[in-house]
Design a protein around this motif. Sequence first.
Motif, short mmCIF file in Angstrom:
data_model
loop_
_atom_site.label_atom_id
_atom_site.label_comp_id
_atom_site.label_asym_id
_atom_site.label_seq_id
_atom_site.Cartn_x
_atom_site.Cartn_y
_atom_site.Cartn_z
N MET A 1 0.84 -1.18 0.00
CA MET A 1 0.00 0.00 0.00
C MET A 1 0.88 1.23 0.00
O MET A 1 1.58 1.50 0.96
N THR A 2 0.83 1.95 -1.08
CA THR A 2 1.66 3.15 -1.15
C THR A 2 0.95 4.24 -1.92
O THR A 2 0.29 4.00 -2.91
N GLY A 3 1.09 5.44 -1.41
CA GLY A 3 0.51 6.60 -2.09
C GLY A 3 1.51 7.16 -3.08
O GLY A 3 2.35 6.46 -3.62
N THR A 4 1.45 8.44 -3.27
CA THR A 4 2.33 9.13 -4.21
C THR A 4 3.79 8.92 -3.83
O THR A 4 4.16 9.05 -2.68
N GLY A 5 4.60 8.58 -4.82
CA GLY A 5 6.02 8.42 -4.58
C GLY A 5 6.38 7.19 -3.79
O GLY A 5 7.46 7.11 -3.23
N GLY A 6 5.48 6.21 -3.72
CA GLY A 6 5.78 4.97 -3.01
C GLY A 6 5.68 5.07 -1.50
O GLY A 6 6.04 4.14 -0.80
N ILE A 7 5.21 6.18 -0.98
CA ILE A 7 5.08 6.37 0.46
C ILE A 7 3.61 6.22 0.84
O ILE A 7 2.75 6.85 0.23
N PRO A 8 3.31 5.38 1.86
CA PRO A 8 1.91 5.26 2.29
C PRO A 8 1.38 6.61 2.77
O PRO A 8 2.12 7.39 3.37
N GLU A 9 0.11 6.86 2.49
CA GLU A 9 -0.52 8.12 2.91
C GLU A 9 -1.69 7.82 3.83
O GLU A 9 -2.55 7.00 3.50
N VAL A 10 -1.70 8.49 4.98
CA VAL A 10 -2.74 8.29 5.99
C VAL A 10 -3.44 9.62 6.25
O VAL A 10 -2.79 10.66 6.40
N LEU A 11 -4.76 9.55 6.30
CA LEU A 11 -5.59 10.72 6.62
C LEU A 11 -6.36 10.44 7.91
O LEU A 11 -7.06 9.44 8.00
N PHE A 12 -6.19 11.32 8.90
CA PHE A 12 -6.93 11.22 10.16
C PHE A 12 -8.06 12.24 10.11
O PHE A 12 -7.82 13.42 9.81
N VAL A 13 -9.29 11.80 10.42
CA VAL A 13 -10.45 12.68 10.34
C VAL A 13 -11.26 12.62 11.62
O VAL A 13 -11.59 11.53 12.12
N CYS A 14 -11.57 13.79 12.17
CA CYS A 14 -12.55 13.88 13.25
C CYS A 14 -13.46 15.07 12.92
O CYS A 14 -13.32 15.66 11.86
N VAL A 15 -14.37 15.38 13.79
CA VAL A 15 -15.34 16.42 13.46
C VAL A 15 -14.68 17.79 13.34
O VAL A 15 -14.79 18.46 12.32
N HIS A 16 -13.96 18.21 14.38
CA HIS A 16 -13.45 19.58 14.41
C HIS A 16 -11.99 19.73 13.99
O HIS A 16 -11.52 20.85 13.83
N ASN A 17 -11.27 18.62 13.83
CA ASN A 17 -9.84 18.64 13.50
C ASN A 17 -9.10 19.57 14.48
O ASN A 17 -8.21 20.30 14.11
N ALA A 18 -9.51 19.49 15.74
CA ALA A 18 -8.92 20.35 16.77
C ALA A 18 -8.33 19.53 17.91
O ALA A 18 -7.74 20.11 18.83
N GLY A 19 -8.47 18.19 17.85
CA GLY A 19 -8.00 17.37 18.96
C GLY A 19 -7.44 16.04 18.51
O GLY A 19 -6.26 15.92 18.20
N ARG A 20 -8.31 15.03 18.46
CA ARG A 20 -7.87 13.66 18.18
C ARG A 20 -7.10 13.52 16.88
O ARG A 20 -6.01 12.93 16.84
N SER A 21 -7.64 14.04 15.79
CA SER A 21 -6.97 13.88 14.49
C SER A 21 -5.66 14.65 14.44
O SER A 21 -4.70 14.20 13.81
N GLN A 22 -5.59 15.79 15.11
CA GLN A 22 -4.34 16.55 15.15
C GLN A 22 -3.28 15.79 15.95
O GLN A 22 -2.12 15.73 15.55
N MET A 23 -3.68 15.20 17.08
CA MET A 23 -2.72 14.42 17.87
C MET A 23 -2.23 13.22 17.07
O MET A 23 -1.02 12.93 17.03
N ALA A 24 -3.15 12.51 16.43
CA ALA A 24 -2.78 11.32 15.67
C ALA A 24 -1.83 11.67 14.53
O ALA A 24 -0.83 10.97 14.31
N ALA A 25 -2.13 12.74 13.82
CA ALA A 25 -1.27 13.14 12.70
C ALA A 25 0.13 13.51 13.19
O ALA A 25 1.13 13.09 12.60
N ALA A 26 0.21 14.28 14.27
CA ALA A 26 1.52 14.69 14.79
C ALA A 26 2.31 13.48 15.29
O ALA A 26 3.52 13.38 15.05
#
Length: 139
Positions: free
Chosen positions: A1-26
């Motif tokens: 599983m690889t996105g652009t350039g052979g690197i996997p790409e992950v998207l974290f989504v929550c309602v406000h993008n102010a807590g959980r998804s920001q922590m997960a991405a970081a």
Amino acid sequence: MTGTGGIPEVLFVCVHNAGRSQMAAALLDHHAAGRVRVRSAGSAPADSINPAVVAVMDELGLDLTREFPKPLTGAAVEAADVVITMGCGDVCQVFPGKRYEDWRLPDPAGLPVERVRPIRDQIDARVRALLVELLGAPS
């Protein structure tokens, strides 16, 4: 599983993008050290990131002060190999051929730092496990 350039790409989504998804991405960005492309978004983005989230991430040396909530777009979902949702329900767009996971975690909105830390730690454990799945090696 690889996105652009052979690197996997992950998207974290929550309602406000102010807590959980920001922590997960970081956390994933930190642990992956460039081996995974990471994005986050919200189905109804807030005006700013939760201050308690900024504080608990700063405890780990991860600076979220320059981050901001971003809107969920079809293009972001389409670009991702893995989409991790955290409470956005039916609002999240579904594209065929994408791997979806729903991480049921408490919403840190309005919680003090002491109650956000355990949420951060749960997310960190899940992110580390995801990284092993994606790359086959621990961080």
